[in-house]
Design an enzyme around this catalytic site. Structure first.
Site, PDB file in Angstrom:
ATOM      1  N   THR A  44       0.834  -1.206   0.000  1.00  0.00           N
ATOM      2  CA  THR A  44       0.000   0.000   0.000  1.00  0.00           C
ATOM      3  C   THR A  44       0.868   1.255   0.000  1.00  0.00           C
ATOM      4  O   THR A  44       0.571   2.235  -0.684  1.00  0.00           O
ATOM      5  CB  THR A  44      -0.909   0.013   1.258  1.00  0.00           C
ATOM      6  OG1 THR A  44      -1.645  -1.203   1.272  1.00  0.00           O
ATOM      7  CG2 THR A  44      -1.855   1.183   1.261  1.00  0.00           C
ATOM      8  N   HIS A  47       2.126   1.889  -3.382  1.00  0.00           N
ATOM      9  CA  HIS A  47       1.082   2.527  -4.209  1.00  0.00           C
ATOM     10  C   HIS A  47       1.019   4.030  -3.929  1.00  0.00           C
ATOM     11  O   HIS A  47       0.919   4.841  -4.847  1.00  0.00           O
ATOM     12  CB  HIS A  47      -0.298   1.921  -3.918  1.00  0.00           C
ATOM     13  CG  HIS A  47      -0.438   0.500  -4.359  1.00  0.00           C
ATOM     14  ND1 HIS A  47      -0.207   0.107  -5.655  1.00  0.00           N
ATOM     15  CD2 HIS A  47      -0.782  -0.623  -3.691  1.00  0.00           C
ATOM     16  CE1 HIS A  47      -0.409  -1.196  -5.755  1.00  0.00           C
ATOM     17  NE2 HIS A  47      -0.747  -1.669  -4.579  1.00  0.00           N
ATOM     18  N   CYS A  97     -15.251   2.335  14.542  1.00  0.00           N
ATOM     19  CA  CYS A  97     -16.169   3.304  15.151  1.00  0.00           C
ATOM     20  C   CYS A  97     -16.752   2.829  16.470  1.00  0.00           C
ATOM     21  O   CYS A  97     -17.195   3.628  17.280  1.00  0.00           O
ATOM     22  CB  CYS A  97     -17.276   3.642  14.171  1.00  0.00           C
ATOM     23  SG  CYS A  97     -18.534   2.345  14.021  1.00  0.00           S
ATOM     24  N   CYS A 111     -15.849  -3.021  10.072  1.00  0.00           N
ATOM     25  CA  CYS A 111     -16.518  -1.780  10.485  1.00  0.00           C
ATOM     26  C   CYS A 111     -16.866  -0.930   9.265  1.00  0.00           C
ATOM     27  O   CYS A 111     -16.081  -0.805   8.330  1.00  0.00           O
ATOM     28  CB  CYS A 111     -15.597  -0.982  11.410  1.00  0.00           C
ATOM     29  SG  CYS A 111     -16.174   0.697  11.729  1.00  0.00           S
ATOM     30  N   ILE A 179       2.826 -11.480   2.828  1.00  0.00           N
ATOM     31  CA  ILE A 179       1.708 -12.151   3.506  1.00  0.00           C
ATOM     32  C   ILE A 179       1.673 -13.632   3.153  1.00  0.00           C
ATOM     33  O   ILE A 179       1.459 -14.490   4.011  1.00  0.00           O
ATOM     34  CB  ILE A 179       0.374 -11.434   3.198  1.00  0.00           C
ATOM     35  CG1 ILE A 179       0.497  -9.947   3.593  1.00  0.00           C
ATOM     36  CG2 ILE A 179      -0.777 -12.087   3.952  1.00  0.00           C
ATOM     37  CD1 ILE A 179      -0.717  -9.109   3.303  1.00  0.00           C
ATOM     38  N   LEU A 266      -7.325 -13.382  -0.080  1.00  0.00           N
ATOM     39  CA  LEU A 266      -6.760 -12.187   0.543  1.00  0.00           C
ATOM     40  C   LEU A 266      -6.236 -11.214  -0.513  1.00  0.00           C
ATOM     41  O   LEU A 266      -6.367  -9.999  -0.385  1.00  0.00           O
ATOM     42  CB  LEU A 266      -5.608 -12.576   1.484  1.00  0.00           C
ATOM     43  CG  LEU A 266      -4.797 -11.374   1.967  1.00  0.00           C
ATOM     44  CD1 LEU A 266      -5.099 -11.062   3.417  1.00  0.00           C
ATOM     45  CD2 LEU A 266      -3.319 -11.530   1.738  1.00  0.00           C
ATOM     46  N   GLY A 267      -5.635 -11.757  -1.576  1.00  0.00           N
ATOM     47  CA  GLY A 267      -5.032 -10.925  -2.620  1.00  0.00           C
ATOM     48  C   GLY A 267      -6.071 -10.026  -3.260  1.00  0.00           C
ATOM     49  O   GLY A 267      -7.203 -10.451  -3.513  1.00  0.00           O
ATOM     50  N   ILE A 292     -11.037 -12.287   3.056  1.00  0.00           N
ATOM     51  CA  ILE A 292     -10.243 -11.902   4.236  1.00  0.00           C
ATOM     52  C   ILE A 292     -10.014 -10.400   4.222  1.00  0.00           C
ATOM     53  O   ILE A 292      -9.473  -9.859   3.270  1.00  0.00           O
ATOM     54  CB  ILE A 292      -8.866 -12.610   4.238  1.00  0.00           C
ATOM     55  CG1 ILE A 292      -9.032 -14.132   4.192  1.00  0.00           C
ATOM     56  CG2 ILE A 292      -8.043 -12.176   5.450  1.00  0.00           C
ATOM     57  CD1 ILE A 292      -9.662 -14.749   5.411  1.00  0.00           C
TER      58      ILE A 292
HETATM   59  P1  NAD Z   1       2.802  -8.563  -2.814  1.00  0.00           P
HETATM   60  O1  NAD Z   1       2.307  -7.767  -3.936  1.00  0.00           O
HETATM   61  O2  NAD Z   1       4.184  -8.327  -2.298  1.00  0.00           O
HETATM   62  O3  NAD Z   1       2.651 -10.112  -3.137  1.00  0.00           O
HETATM   63  C1  NAD Z   1       1.966 -10.622  -4.223  1.00  0.00           C
HETATM   64  C2  NAD Z   1       2.823 -11.724  -4.825  1.00  0.00           C
HETATM   65  O4  NAD Z   1       2.078 -12.387  -5.844  1.00  0.00           O
HETATM   66  C3  NAD Z   1       4.105 -11.196  -5.473  1.00  0.00           C
HETATM   67  O5  NAD Z   1       5.238 -11.849  -4.919  1.00  0.00           O
HETATM   68  C4  NAD Z   1       3.898 -11.511  -6.948  1.00  0.00           C
HETATM   69  O6  NAD Z   1       5.113 -11.808  -7.615  1.00  0.00           O
HETATM   70  C5  NAD Z   1       2.984 -12.724  -6.861  1.00  0.00           C
HETATM   71  N1  NAD Z   1       2.265 -13.057  -8.100  1.00  0.00           N
HETATM   72  C6  NAD Z   1       1.910 -12.250  -9.135  1.00  0.00           C
HETATM   73  N2  NAD Z   1       1.306 -12.972 -10.114  1.00  0.00           N
HETATM   74  C7  NAD Z   1       1.261 -14.250  -9.663  1.00  0.00           C
HETATM   75  C8  NAD Z   1       0.753 -15.467 -10.206  1.00  0.00           C
HETATM   76  N3  NAD Z   1       0.167 -15.517 -11.416  1.00  0.00           N
HETATM   77  N4  NAD Z   1       0.876 -16.591  -9.480  1.00  0.00           N
HETATM   78  C9  NAD Z   1       1.468 -16.572  -8.265  1.00  0.00           C
HETATM   79  N5  NAD Z   1       1.963 -15.450  -7.693  1.00  0.00           N
HETATM   80  C10 NAD Z   1       1.862 -14.306  -8.395  1.00  0.00           C
HETATM   81  O7  NAD Z   1       1.761  -8.331  -1.663  1.00  0.00           O
HETATM   82  P2  NAD Z   1       1.582  -8.738  -0.114  1.00  0.00           P
HETATM   83  O8  NAD Z   1       1.945  -7.559   0.709  1.00  0.00           O
HETATM   84  O9  NAD Z   1       2.167 -10.052   0.236  1.00  0.00           O
HETATM   85  O10 NAD Z   1       0.010  -8.850  -0.153  1.00  0.00           O
HETATM   86  C11 NAD Z   1      -0.606  -9.879  -0.896  1.00  0.00           C
HETATM   87  C12 NAD Z   1      -1.905  -9.422  -1.503  1.00  0.00           C
HETATM   88  O11 NAD Z   1      -2.840  -9.141  -0.479  1.00  0.00           O
HETATM   89  C13 NAD Z   1      -1.841  -8.144  -2.345  1.00  0.00           C
HETATM   90  O12 NAD Z   1      -2.750  -8.285  -3.414  1.00  0.00           O
HETATM   91  C14 NAD Z   1      -2.306  -7.075  -1.383  1.00  0.00           C
HETATM   92  O13 NAD Z   1      -2.871  -5.981  -2.075  1.00  0.00           O
HETATM   93  C15 NAD Z   1      -3.355  -7.824  -0.628  1.00  0.00           C
HETATM   94  N6  NAD Z   1      -3.662  -7.376   0.747  1.00  0.00           N
HETATM   95  C16 NAD Z   1      -4.892  -7.673   1.200  1.00  0.00           C
HETATM   96  C17 NAD Z   1      -5.243  -7.334   2.493  1.00  0.00           C
HETATM   97  C18 NAD Z   1      -6.597  -7.691   2.997  1.00  0.00           C
HETATM   98  O14 NAD Z   1      -6.947  -7.314   4.107  1.00  0.00           O
HETATM   99  N7  NAD Z   1      -7.378  -8.399   2.203  1.00  0.00           N
HETATM  100  C19 NAD Z   1      -4.319  -6.690   3.323  1.00  0.00           C
HETATM  101  C20 NAD Z   1      -3.053  -6.414   2.831  1.00  0.00           C
HETATM  102  C21 NAD Z   1      -2.731  -6.769   1.537  1.00  0.00           C
HETATM  103 ZN    ZN Z   2     -17.813   0.219  13.275  1.00  0.00          ZN
END
Ligand code: NAD
Ligand code: ZN
Length: 346
Positions: A44, A47, A97, A111, A179, A266-267, A292
């Site tokens: 994040t 970004h 909140c 929330c 993650i 999660l992704g 998630i």
């Molecule tokens: P990150 O971007 O470092 O990890 C994503 C990984 O996926 C990278 O290593 C990338 O090379 C790999 N990848 C890309 N294409 C792929 C494919 N076809 N097959 C397999 N792997 C592939 O991110 P992170 O910090 O580990 O977070 C993981 C994900 O979770 C991100 O999408 C992030 O935005 C998201 N996220 C979600 C929450 C939530 O609460 N849901 C919180 C934090 C982050």
């Molecule tokens: Zn709330």
């Protein structure tokens, strides 16, 4: 004491960031002030640093960003009397909140009026950060600063892995960013029998092996689904931990999932919309799918503490350290993908 502090500021609606002297925050009622010892860079933050479409729509500069940190409580706001200054802490970065339907039914992680530190409010790439007392998590003495600073993504991983039964199960982790990497070690310690992991980046796959993955796939070079099926009597894995947000990974992950299996999604998919074969991937398999979001408040945090006390080692995924002044170098490295977790020291 000085009324200002050094902080990394998203100073304008465009790429980059600037180290600036800004007003030192003062803890308000119910808050504490934390002196930051270590912070970590999250996707994040990259970004926000690069200023993509998401940040342009969400971030209001000037903003001190950053949301992963640890430090010491140095000041108590009015009404706070149950924590001592000097206590070593980290914090849940979602400020909720406490009055919406979700908060009042024990589901603060969804929330309706959540504010995220370093996104909606001043963050931790600074000498000091202001946090509601109720968000503070007191650390065990033996948790090192670099691990303490990554509790936020560590918690995402714990939430994803422990949302259903993992004991005695096989798991596939698609996406070995921080993650995904943490999820591998968590699943292993929690009793998963065999862990498959996929990524497109050899650096990350090497870290996946270090975190305990039994088999890794570079999906740009190897066929994953047929190999997983061949290794599992044509049944597939019990659990899919989708940590990439990539459409191919989601679809291949579902193809490699066993009937009756479960999935943590999660992704976050960059384009929002993904085409998935729901019939064969989920419905006819009788699979369960969990979305998630963040961490459970605060069940996940107790699980995180318990896993660390049980010997969970997250240090192999922490690959680089920088002082805050070297932020440009640190963000460049984070954007390259050739790193695990990067720690910034104010
Ligand atoms: P990150 O971007 O470092 O990890 C994503 C990984 O996926 C990278 O290593 C990338 O090379 C790999 N990848 C890309 N294409 C792929 C494919 N076809 N097959 C397999 N792997 C592939 O991110 P992170 O910090 O580990 O977070 C993981 C994900 O979770 C991100 O999408 C992030 O935005 C998201 N996220 C979600 C929450 C939530 O609460 N849901 C919180 C934090 C982050
Ligand atoms: Zn709330």
């Amino acid at each position: 004491m000085s009324k200002t502090m050094k902080a990394l500021v998203k100073h304008h609606a465009g790429p980059g960031a600037r180290l600036e002297q800004v007003t030192k925050p003062e803890p308000q009622a119910g808050e504490v002030l934390v002196k930051v010892s270590a912070a970590a860079i999250c996707g994040t933050d990259v970004h926000i640093y690069k200023w993509d479409e998401w940040s342009a729509g969400r971030i209001k500069p000037p903003l001190v960003f950053g949301h992963e940190f640890c430090g010491h409580v140095v000041e108590l706001g009015p009404g706070v009397d149950d924590i001592a200054t000097g206590t070593r802490v980290t914090a849940e970065g979602h400020f909720v909140c406490n009055v919406c339907e979700f908060c009042r039914t024990g589901r603060g992680h969804i929330c309706r009026d959540v504010e995220i530190i370093g996104v909606d409010t001043a963050g931790c790439f600074a000498e000091y950060v202001r946090v509601p007392r109720s968000n503070i998590w007191v650390l065990d003495d033996d948790v090192p600063d670099n691990v303490a600073a990554i509790h936020d993504p560590y918690g995402n991983a714990v939430h994803s892995v422990l949302i259903d039964d993992i004991v005695g199960k096989t798991a596939l982790v698609t996406g070995c960013g921080p993650i995904g990497l943490a999820s591998i070690a968590i699943a292993k310690l929690a009793g998963a029998t065999r862990i498959y992991a996929s990524d497109i980046n050899p650096y990350r796959l090497d870290l996946a092996t270090k975190m305990g993955a039994d088999v890794v796939f570079n999906v740009t070079e190897e066929e994953m689904v047929s190999t997983v099926l061949a290794e599992t009597d044509n049944l597939g894995v019990d659990v899919l931990l989708e940590m990439s947000g990539h459409p191919t990974a989601i679809n291949d992950g579902l193809r490699a999932l066993k009937n009756g299996g479960w999935v943590s999604l999660l992704g976050i998919t960059p384009d929002k919309k993904v085409s998935v074969d729901l019939n064969d991937g989920v419905i006819f398999k009788g699979a369960s799918v969990y979305g998630i979001n963040g961490r459970l408040m605060y069940k996940t945090w107790y699980q995180m503490q318990a896993l660390l006390r049980a010997g969970l080692d997250l240090t192999p995924m922490i690959t680089h350290n920088f002082i805050m002044d070297e932020f440009e170098q640190a963000f460049e490295l984070a954007a390259s993908g050739n790193s695990g977790k990067i720690i910034l020291y104010p």
